[in-house]
Design a protein around this motif. Sequence first.
Motif, mmCIF file in Angstrom:
data_model
loop_
_atom_site.group_PDB
_atom_site.id
_atom_site.type_symbol
_atom_site.label_atom_id
_atom_site.label_comp_id
_atom_site.label_asym_id
_atom_site.label_seq_id
_atom_site.Cartn_x
_atom_site.Cartn_y
_atom_site.Cartn_z
ATOM 1 N N CYS A 392 0.831 -1.214 0.000
ATOM 2 C CA CYS A 392 0.000 0.000 0.000
ATOM 3 C C CYS A 392 0.860 1.257 0.000
ATOM 4 N N ILE A 393 1.866 1.270 0.868
ATOM 5 C CA ILE A 393 2.716 2.453 1.010
ATOM 6 C C ILE A 393 3.483 2.718 -0.278
ATOM 7 N N GLU A 394 4.011 1.665 -0.880
ATOM 8 C CA GLU A 394 4.754 1.846 -2.135
ATOM 9 C C GLU A 394 3.858 2.433 -3.216
ATOM 10 N N GLU A 395 2.627 1.954 -3.306
ATOM 11 C CA GLU A 395 1.723 2.458 -4.343
ATOM 12 C C GLU A 395 1.322 3.910 -4.071
ATOM 13 N N MET A 396 0.980 4.215 -2.838
ATOM 14 C CA MET A 396 0.593 5.587 -2.494
ATOM 15 C C MET A 396 1.758 6.554 -2.664
ATOM 16 N N ASP A 397 2.937 6.086 -2.292
ATOM 17 C CA ASP A 397 4.100 6.974 -2.348
ATOM 18 C C ASP A 397 4.590 7.197 -3.770
ATOM 19 N N GLY A 398 4.111 6.380 -4.707
ATOM 20 C CA GLY A 398 4.378 6.676 -6.106
ATOM 21 C C GLY A 398 3.763 7.997 -6.522
ATOM 22 N N VAL A 399 2.712 8.405 -5.812
ATOM 23 C CA VAL A 399 2.043 9.687 -6.064
ATOM 24 C C VAL A 399 2.571 10.770 -5.122
ATOM 25 N N LEU A 400 2.615 10.480 -3.832
ATOM 26 C CA LEU A 400 3.059 11.479 -2.850
ATOM 27 C C LEU A 400 4.547 11.761 -2.968
ATOM 28 N N SER A 401 5.297 10.777 -3.390
ATOM 29 C CA SER A 401 6.737 10.892 -3.655
ATOM 30 C C SER A 401 7.516 11.436 -2.462
ATOM 31 N N LEU A 402 7.300 10.810 -1.326
ATOM 32 C CA LEU A 402 8.034 11.170 -0.107
ATOM 33 C C LEU A 402 9.287 10.314 0.078
ATOM 34 N N GLY A 403 9.491 9.360 -0.792
ATOM 35 C CA GLY A 403 10.698 8.534 -0.720
ATOM 36 C C GLY A 403 10.758 7.668 0.512
ATOM 37 N N LEU A 404 9.606 7.219 1.028
ATOM 38 C CA LEU A 404 9.573 6.514 2.312
ATOM 39 C C LEU A 404 10.297 5.173 2.251
#
Length: 470
Positions: A392-404
């Motif tokens: 989930c985090i990887e998919e969401m962060d593809g948009v938010l791009s926080l590099g988590l």
Amino acid sequence: MLLYNSLTRKKEEFQTIEPNKVKMYTCGPTVYHYAHIGNLRTYMMEDVLDRYLRYIGYDVLRVMNITDVGHLTSDGDTGDDKMLKGAKREHKTVMEIAKFYTDAFFEDCKKLNIRRPEVVQPATGCIKEFIETIQALLDKGYAYEAGGNIYFDTSKLEQYYVFLDFKEEDLEVGVREGVDADENKRNKADFVLWFTKSKFDDQELKWESPWGIGYPGWHIECSCISMKYCGETLDLHCGGIDNVFPHHTNEIAQSEAYLGHEWCKHWFHVLHLNTKSGKMSKSKGEFLTVSLLESKGYAPLAYRFFCLQSHYRKSLVFTYENLDNAAQAYQKLVAKVHTLLQEGGAVDNAKKDEFIAKFREAMDNDLNTAQAVTVLYDVLKADTTAATKLACIEEMDGVLSLGLVDAAKAMADEKTDAEEAPAEVLALVEERKAARQAKDFAKADEIRAQIQALGWEIRETRQGTLLEKK
């Protein structure tokens, strides 16, 4: 997807002219100085919009101009020329200034995970297009020559003030300090398309034109660059809220007069980042840049996280206390993701789909990044497998791009020797941490030097403070 349209002043279903294709134009920087973090908030939110459109299946062509000529500092065509001002300040040529600060801008963008647009076009590369468009406006009767300059005639339009219901008397030229009336104008709202006569006798950049040697006005740049790469229609035009008037108002006026039809369907504007004393600018107070934040120990992506916690249509107040809170929250997020990487399990696709649906619901509601971040936290608190949470985090962060995930992996890779450090060094690390929290950055720098003298290196990374043996 519902997206607020500044032109109609309401949230609308985002629709494009061609199915699944977005032609997106972004007003780029005037490259006479470093971008301050208020400027960069706008580019970050535009970046999130760009990424989300791609995520939901659009083929996006994004075009950005670089203003390296013709941008004056006032709302009228008066004041200082920003590029000339930068060249004088640093004793360089205008083009040297433009190259240096264009590179600096994109370096800041890289640090903030702002992707580079497909097309980046300096204004100085489109002089031919400017001249051809201005000549067409003259031929159509929408422009006139006066005092050696070419002006757009706003009286020829059925409606000029398209964004807001301005009262004309409220826009009198000269009511604000530093703005002088231009006696050549037929109407006070008219604006310059081409200068051959101006108070800048030492202007470096000038070109031959049918009206004499001169240079373009600022507003004509974006219309022509957009039309060059996106054609006669545009799906989405982006910029900071301060661009609404006069810049974007003038873009619409000249573009639709030239084309003879509606030019851009949807306008996206990001509100200001303010300090406690008001709007952030390069001319007052501390000049807040990404490099300055880094020098004070803040990771650039912590600033991105700070911005995403607020809606793009709300003014955001910057204080170091607020940034501290965001930086600490960001580091905790990275640490939680790092823990997930050590665990495992299988992905529960049904649970993942449930969270992704909530994420999309937030983003589809006028790009509500604050709610999207809340969904990300909900994922971390959920009763499900680590693998599901990571997916989930990887998919969401593809948009938010926080590099988590990248930061969490780096945390695993960047093992330090901190546990082997002597008590004296560890005490200095804590003392430096307290100095930074107290905003005593001079003392923090002194302590850093003491740590280095003892044979240790301390550095700030996306995942926090790292201590390494030299």
